[in-house]
Design a protein around this motif. Structure first.
Motif, mmCIF file in Angstrom:
data_model
loop_
_atom_site.group_PDB
_atom_site.id
_atom_site.type_symbol
_atom_site.label_atom_id
_atom_site.label_comp_id
_atom_site.label_asym_id
_atom_site.label_seq_id
_atom_site.Cartn_x
_atom_site.Cartn_y
_atom_site.Cartn_z
ATOM 1 N N SER A 68 0.837 -1.205 0.000
ATOM 2 C CA SER A 68 0.000 0.000 0.000
ATOM 3 C C SER A 68 0.870 1.253 0.000
ATOM 4 O O SER A 68 2.067 1.185 0.296
ATOM 5 C CB SER A 68 -0.891 0.033 1.251
ATOM 6 O OG SER A 68 -0.071 0.137 2.403
ATOM 7 N N THR A 110 0.474 3.527 2.172
ATOM 8 C CA THR A 110 0.757 3.698 3.602
ATOM 9 C C THR A 110 2.035 2.958 3.986
ATOM 10 O O THR A 110 2.854 3.474 4.753
ATOM 11 C CB THR A 110 -0.441 3.181 4.443
ATOM 12 O OG1 THR A 110 -1.621 3.876 4.022
ATOM 13 C CG2 THR A 110 -0.224 3.405 5.923
ATOM 14 N N THR A 147 -5.594 13.730 -2.741
ATOM 15 C CA THR A 147 -6.867 13.051 -2.969
ATOM 16 C C THR A 147 -7.969 13.545 -2.028
ATOM 17 O O THR A 147 -9.141 13.538 -2.378
ATOM 18 C CB THR A 147 -6.679 11.532 -2.744
ATOM 19 O OG1 THR A 147 -5.391 11.164 -3.229
ATOM 20 C CG2 THR A 147 -7.748 10.730 -3.446
ATOM 21 N N ASP A 184 4.114 11.158 -3.069
ATOM 22 C CA ASP A 184 2.973 10.249 -3.000
ATOM 23 C C ASP A 184 2.058 10.627 -4.165
ATOM 24 O O ASP A 184 1.454 11.700 -4.168
ATOM 25 C CB ASP A 184 2.264 10.442 -1.654
ATOM 26 C CG ASP A 184 1.038 9.540 -1.501
ATOM 27 O OD1 ASP A 184 0.539 9.015 -2.515
ATOM 28 O OD2 ASP A 184 0.575 9.377 -0.349
ATOM 29 N N SER A 208 -0.709 3.524 -4.556
ATOM 30 C CA SER A 208 -1.536 2.324 -4.445
ATOM 31 C C SER A 208 -2.245 2.148 -5.785
ATOM 32 O O SER A 208 -2.420 3.113 -6.527
ATOM 33 C CB SER A 208 -2.609 2.494 -3.368
ATOM 34 O OG SER A 208 -2.041 2.859 -2.147
ATOM 35 N N GLN A 218 -5.443 1.118 -6.335
ATOM 36 C CA GLN A 218 -6.914 1.113 -6.376
ATOM 37 C C GLN A 218 -7.521 2.460 -6.744
ATOM 38 O O GLN A 218 -8.705 2.669 -6.599
ATOM 39 C CB GLN A 218 -7.478 0.643 -5.024
ATOM 40 C CG GLN A 218 -7.400 1.632 -3.881
ATOM 41 C CD GLN A 218 -6.071 1.571 -3.133
ATOM 42 O OE1 GLN A 218 -5.108 1.017 -3.631
ATOM 43 N NE2 GLN A 218 -6.010 2.157 -1.950
ATOM 44 N N LYS A 219 -6.701 3.383 -7.219
ATOM 45 C CA LYS A 219 -7.255 4.689 -7.595
ATOM 46 C C LYS A 219 -7.135 4.885 -9.100
ATOM 47 O O LYS A 219 -7.867 4.292 -9.856
ATOM 48 C CB LYS A 219 -6.596 5.779 -6.765
ATOM 49 C CG LYS A 219 -6.988 5.555 -5.296
ATOM 50 C CD LYS A 219 -6.508 6.567 -4.331
ATOM 51 C CE LYS A 219 -6.933 6.105 -2.931
ATOM 52 N NZ LYS A 219 -6.375 6.916 -1.877
HETATM 53 C C1 LIG Z 1 -5.548 6.641 -0.911
HETATM 54 C C2 LIG Z 1 -4.295 7.329 -0.601
HETATM 55 C C3 LIG Z 1 -3.378 6.814 0.310
HETATM 56 C C4 LIG Z 1 -3.633 5.562 1.097
HETATM 57 O O1 LIG Z 1 -3.626 4.429 0.272
HETATM 58 P P1 LIG Z 1 -3.560 2.977 0.961
HETATM 59 O O2 LIG Z 1 -3.628 2.044 -0.192
HETATM 60 O O3 LIG Z 1 -4.763 2.895 1.856
HETATM 61 O O4 LIG Z 1 -2.292 2.910 1.701
HETATM 62 C C5 LIG Z 1 -2.220 7.511 0.522
HETATM 63 N N1 LIG Z 1 -1.956 8.649 -0.121
HETATM 64 C C6 LIG Z 1 -2.819 9.177 -1.019
HETATM 65 C C7 LIG Z 1 -2.459 10.440 -1.721
HETATM 66 C C8 LIG Z 1 -4.005 8.526 -1.298
HETATM 67 O O5 LIG Z 1 -4.855 9.044 -2.195
#
Ligand SMILES: *Cc1c(COP(=O)(O)O)cnc(C)c1O
Length: 353
Positions: free
Chosen positions: A66, A68, A137, A163, A184, A186-187
Motif C-alpha cells: 500500500s 501507507t 486526494t 505520494d 496504491s 486502487q485509484k
Molecule cells: C488513498 C491514498 C493513500 C492511502 O492508500 P492505501 O492504499 O490505503 O495505503 C495515501 N496517499 C494518497 C495520496 C491517497 O490518495
C-alpha cells in the motif's frame, strides 16, 4: 449496477473480471514466488509499467502492499539520525504521512527534525528529504508540474519523495524531478486494492544501501536485493501483480491517457462552473484526476443522496471536507458514457437551485 465516481477504491477496469479468471486458469496463483514463472511475470510487469507509464530506464520499480506502507518504509529505511525532513502538504493524506514519519522516527528514537509546511512560501534550506503529495486526494488540490519543479529547485539537492496515489496512471509524471514515487493501485490505475508500486531513482537506491537498514520484513535493502532477481522478500500479492501486468498491456501510453484526462477535467470544471452555489478550486491548484466540489452541507447531503438513489456514487468529502464537499474521480477506467450519465443526472438535480 452502480456507477462509481469514488476516488478510491475506485472503478476497476471491467476487463479485470476476465483477467482474474485467466490467472486461475493459468495456474500462476499456485506457483512458488521463487519460481522462474513468477520471476518472469514480475519482470514483465515491471517492464510494462516502465513502458506505459514512461518511467526512466534507470529507475528501480518494486511492489509493496500500500501507499501507507511506503510512508513507513521511507521513515524506517530512508531516514537516519541527524536527517531533516520537510513535509509539504495541502491536505489530509500529506498530513497523515507527516504524522507517520514523526511517530516512527520517535518510536525508533531516531533524531530526525521534521518541518511541516502547509502552503508555506519559504522552505527550510537543505532538508535531507522533502515529501510532497502533488495530487491531494482528500481535497482535490494539486501542485502542478511547474510549481513542483520550483519547489524542488529551492530545496535542491534534497532527496524528493512524492505520494502520487491518485495520479499515477492518469497523468504523465515528471519522474526525473524526484527520487521516490509511489502509488496504491486502487485509484487511478483502476485495479483492486492491496498493492502499491514504488519507483526509485539510482541515487535513492544508493542511499538506501548506504543506510543499510535491514531489520524489517519490508526494509528497503531487503526489497532491493530481491527485486534485482525479480523476487520479493515475502510472498507477494501475485494476483495483484498479474492484474497490473494485464492492465498495463491493455492501456494506452501515458501521454495519450494524460491528454484524455486533462481534456475530461477541463470539461468537468466547465460543467461545474455553471452552478454558482457549488465551487471548485482555482485553475492553478485544482487536480486533473480528483475533483472536489464544495457547498453548504445540506446541499451536499441532498445531492449525494439523490445521486445514490440513481445508482451513481459520488465520493464523500474527506476529513475536514467531510460535510461540505463531495469528490468526483476523473480516472481513466471511467468511460465517456458514464461521465455523460453522471453529468446529466447532476444537471437535472442542480438546475432547480
Ligand atoms: C488513498 C491514498 C493513500 C492511502 O492508500 P492505501 O492504499 O490505503 O495505503 C495515501 N496517499 C494518497 C495520496 C491517497 O490518495
Amino acid at each position: 449496477m452502480l456507477l462509481s465516481f469514488y476516488p478510491g477504491p475506485a472503478k476497476v477496469y471491467p476487463q479485470v473480471s476476465q483477467y482474474m479468471q485467466e490467472a486461475m486458469q493459468e495456474g500462476i496463483l499456485s506457483l512458488n514466488h521463487r519460481s522462474p514463472a513468477f520471476m518472469s511475470l514480475c519482470e514483465a510487469t515491471i517492464e510494462n509499467c516502465r513502458e506505459k507509464l514512461a518511467i526512466p530506464a534507470n529507475y528501480t520499480l518494486f511492489f509493496t502492499s500500500s501507499a501507507t506502507e511506503c510512508w513507513e518504509i521511507i521513515a524506517q529505511s530512508f531516514l537516519q539520525e541527524g536527517d531533516s525532513v520537510l513535509h509539504y502538504y495541502r491536505g489530509a493524506f500529506g498530513e497523515k504521512w507527516a504524522d507517520y514519519t514523526e511517530k516512527l522516527c520517535d518510536y525508533a528514537s531516531k533524531q530526525v527534525r521534521i518541518f511541516r509546511h502547509e502552503d508555506a512560501t519559504s522552505l527550510p534550506t537543505n532538508p535531507t528529504l522533502a515529501c510532497f503529495t502533488p495530487n491531494e486526494t482528500s481535497n482535490g488540490t494539486a501542485i502542478n508540474d511547474s510549481a513542483l519543479r520550483k519547489l524542488i529547485k529551492e530545496i535542491s539537492p534534497a532527496f524528493v519523495a512524492c505520494d502520487v496515489t491518485s495520479s499515477l496512471g492518469g497523468v504523465q509524471l515528471p519522474f526525473k524531478l524526484g527520487d521516490i514515487w509511489f502509488a496504491s493501485v486502487q485509484k487511478c490505475l483502476g485495479l483492486p486494492a492491496g498493492m502499491a508500486i514504488c519507483i526509485m531513482s539510482p541515487r535513492a537506491v544508493k542511499r538506501a544501501y548506504e543506510i543499510g537498514e535491514n531489520a524489517r520484513y519490508n526494509s528497503l535493502t531487503n526489497i532491493l536485493d530481491n527485486i534485482q532477481k525479480f523476487q520479493t522478500p515475502y510472498t507477494p500479492n501475485i494476483l495483484g501483480i498479474y492484474l497490473l501486468n494485464k492492465v498495463m498491456q491493455q492501456v494506452a501510453p501515458i501521454a495519450e491517457v494524460d491528454a484524455m484526462i486533462r481534456r475530461r477535467a477541463k470539461d468537468w470544471y466547465a460543467f461545474l462552473a455553471q452552478y454558482k452555489k457549488y465551487s471548485t478550486h482555482g485553475n492553478f491548484t485544482r487536480s486533473p484526476t480528483v475533483l472536489c466540489v464544495e457547498s453548504k452541507p445540506a446541499k451536499i447531503h441532498h445531492l449525494k443522496t439523490e445521486m445514490q438513489n440513481r445508482h451513481i456514487v459520488l465520493g464523500n468529502g474527506y476529513a475536514k471536507g467531510k460535510d461540505n464537499s463531495f469528490r468526483i474521480a476523473n480516472f481513466p477506467a471511467i468511460t465517456e458514457e458514464e461521465i455523460a450519465v453522471c453529468k446529466a443526472n447532476l444537471a437535472n438535480l442542480l438546475v432547480s437551485e
